[in-house]
Enzyme design. Structure first.
Site, PDB file in Angstrom:
ATOM      1  CB  SER A 179      41.743  29.625  37.524  1.00 33.69           C
ATOM      2  OG  SER A 179      41.927  30.827  38.250  1.00 33.69           O
ATOM      3  CG  ASP A 332      37.100  28.793  44.017  1.00 35.46           C
ATOM      4  OD1 ASP A 332      37.817  29.757  44.218  1.00 35.46           O
ATOM      5  OD2 ASP A 332      36.725  28.537  42.958  1.00 35.46           O
ATOM      6  CG  HIS A 362      40.994  28.835  42.908  1.00 36.94           C
ATOM      7  ND1 HIS A 362      39.844  29.106  42.086  1.00 36.94           N
ATOM      8  CD2 HIS A 362      42.034  29.206  42.146  1.00 36.94           C
ATOM      9  CE1 HIS A 362      40.222  29.735  40.723  1.00 36.94           C
ATOM     10  NE2 HIS A 362      41.652  29.723  40.860  1.00 36.94           N
TER      11      HIS A 362
END
Length: 392
Positions: A179, A332, A362
């Site tokens: 991320s 995501d 995600h």
């Protein structure tokens, strides 16, 4: 307390969230999303009552459970030039110097910690027989951007210079992050690409990375706009929290009103739905033209810096980057950031290994190591990273 009760907000969120039928264990994901929504509401109420800060409470509940003792690893907390790190060293003696892995955790730069990614780092150290350094950079908004990137850079340079102290070959050091940790990974590798005073990073691993803040209307943002944990709106909300900006800027940024036409034209060659395969664009609708708002642009200048949006780096910076592994997830909003960076790297003759997790979403890697409470995709992603690392 004024307003509708907290459970009503949670119920509304529970019903409105999009849980794709082909995502990993959809019922479990829906349950986790509902629990997280309730925790967010509780955090806001506790802040309103002056009991504890909202960020502080969310950080506590996202820390994860403490991991048990690991008989296969020496684990030690240190500081690398003032930056907190935790180092994981395999106990088994090695006939030669090991590879090293530097890990930057995700969490929007606001949440996450060494502890929240403890199980992941232990697993990487054990399965790849590597010395892993997990970087506990200080979080925003208490520590202003770009403190997080700078601390990741500081820790990396320190490890490159002192690797042999830990039994690591400095020519076999890999940087990895998920991320926003993927953004820090990309930025650190870009920054060190032209340095001649230290050994080169040999590879980087970007796990569902955040890489640009110009276009929030890419196909993945449209398709996953309401997916659990990181929706389209939450992405921009967290960006503004990270930069300590007024959250009233969220709607114009989502619309693209923060980007002048000159910048859109300049970066269209790199951030453009036309560069994404049609396989990833079912139902995509190009957004309508939006009015540029200079006052919004002035408020968020950071979004146009390559340190914040590594996808904007010039070709001269991208060209010398090391071998790269990119992991994207179908469900995501950040999927297309990874796809576009993959193309940029390949266009600049950087070797790329790409894994696409069809059922992933995600933050799924954050559930790794919790047995029945985890998801199959959690293990899939971590094992992709381990397999890539073992090649260096």
């Amino acid at each position: 307390m004024a307003g509708p009760p907290a459970w009503l907000f949670a119920l509304s969120s529970f019903r409105q969230v999009k849980i794709p039928p082909d995502v990993d264990q959809p019922a479990k994901l829906r349950f986790y999303h509902c629990v997280y929504t309730l925790m967010e509401i509780l955090a806001k109420n506790l802040k309103h009552l002056g009991i504890v800060g909202e960020h502080t409470f969310i950080r506590l509940i996202t820390e994860g459970l403490p991991a048990c003792r690991d008989s296969q690893l020496f684990i030690k907390d240190l500081h690398f030039d003032g930056v907190p790190v935790r180092i994981y060293l395999p106990r088994e003696p090695s006939a030669s110097k090991r590879r090293g892995v530097i890990f930057f955790h995700g969490g929007c730069g606001i949440f996450g910690s060494i502890r929240s990614h403890e199980r992941i780092c232990r697993y990487i150290a054990r399965k790849s027989d590597s010395v892993v350094v997990s970087v506990g950079y200080h979080l925003a908004p208490e520590h202003k951007y770009p403190a997080q990137t700078l601390e990741c850079l500081t820790a990396t340079v320190h490890f490159l210079k002192t690797a042999e102290t830990y039994g690591v070959d400095p020519a076999r050091i890999i940087v990895c992050g998920d991320s926003v940790g993927g953004a820090y990974t990309a930025s650190v590798c870009q920054e060190l690409g032209h340095r001649t005073d230290i050994t080169k990073i040999c590879a980087q691993v970007l796990i569902y990375p955040f890489l640009q803040a110009l276009n929030f209307n890419l196909p993945s943002y449209q398709q996953n706009a309401a997916v659990a944990f990181l929706s389209r709106e939450r992405t921009v909300h967290f960006i503004l929290k990270y930069l300590d900006k007024d959250c009233s800027l969220k709607e114009p940024i989502l619309a693209g009103s923060h980007v002048p036409e000159s910048i859109n034209l300049k970066y269209r060659k790199w951030i453009n739905p036309d560069l994404i395969s049609d396989v990833f664009k079912p139902g995509y609708k190009p957004p309508l033209p939006t009015l540029f708002l200079p006052q919004v642009h002035e408020e968020v200048q950071e979004l146009f810096e390559p340190w914040f949006s590594p996808l904007l780096a010039e070709d001269a910076v991208v060209c010398p980057l090391p071998d790269t592994c990119i992991v994207t997830c179908e469900h995501d909003v950040l999927r297309d950031d990874g796809l576009l960076y993959k193309k940029r790297l390949e266009d600049n003759n950087v070797r790329v290994t790409w894994h696409h997790v069809e059922k992933g979403f995600h933050s799924v890697m954050g559930f790794f190591g919790y047995g029945i409470f985890s998801f199959p995709s959690s293990s899939t992603i971590v094992n992709h990273a381990v397999d890539f690392i073992k090649g260096y």
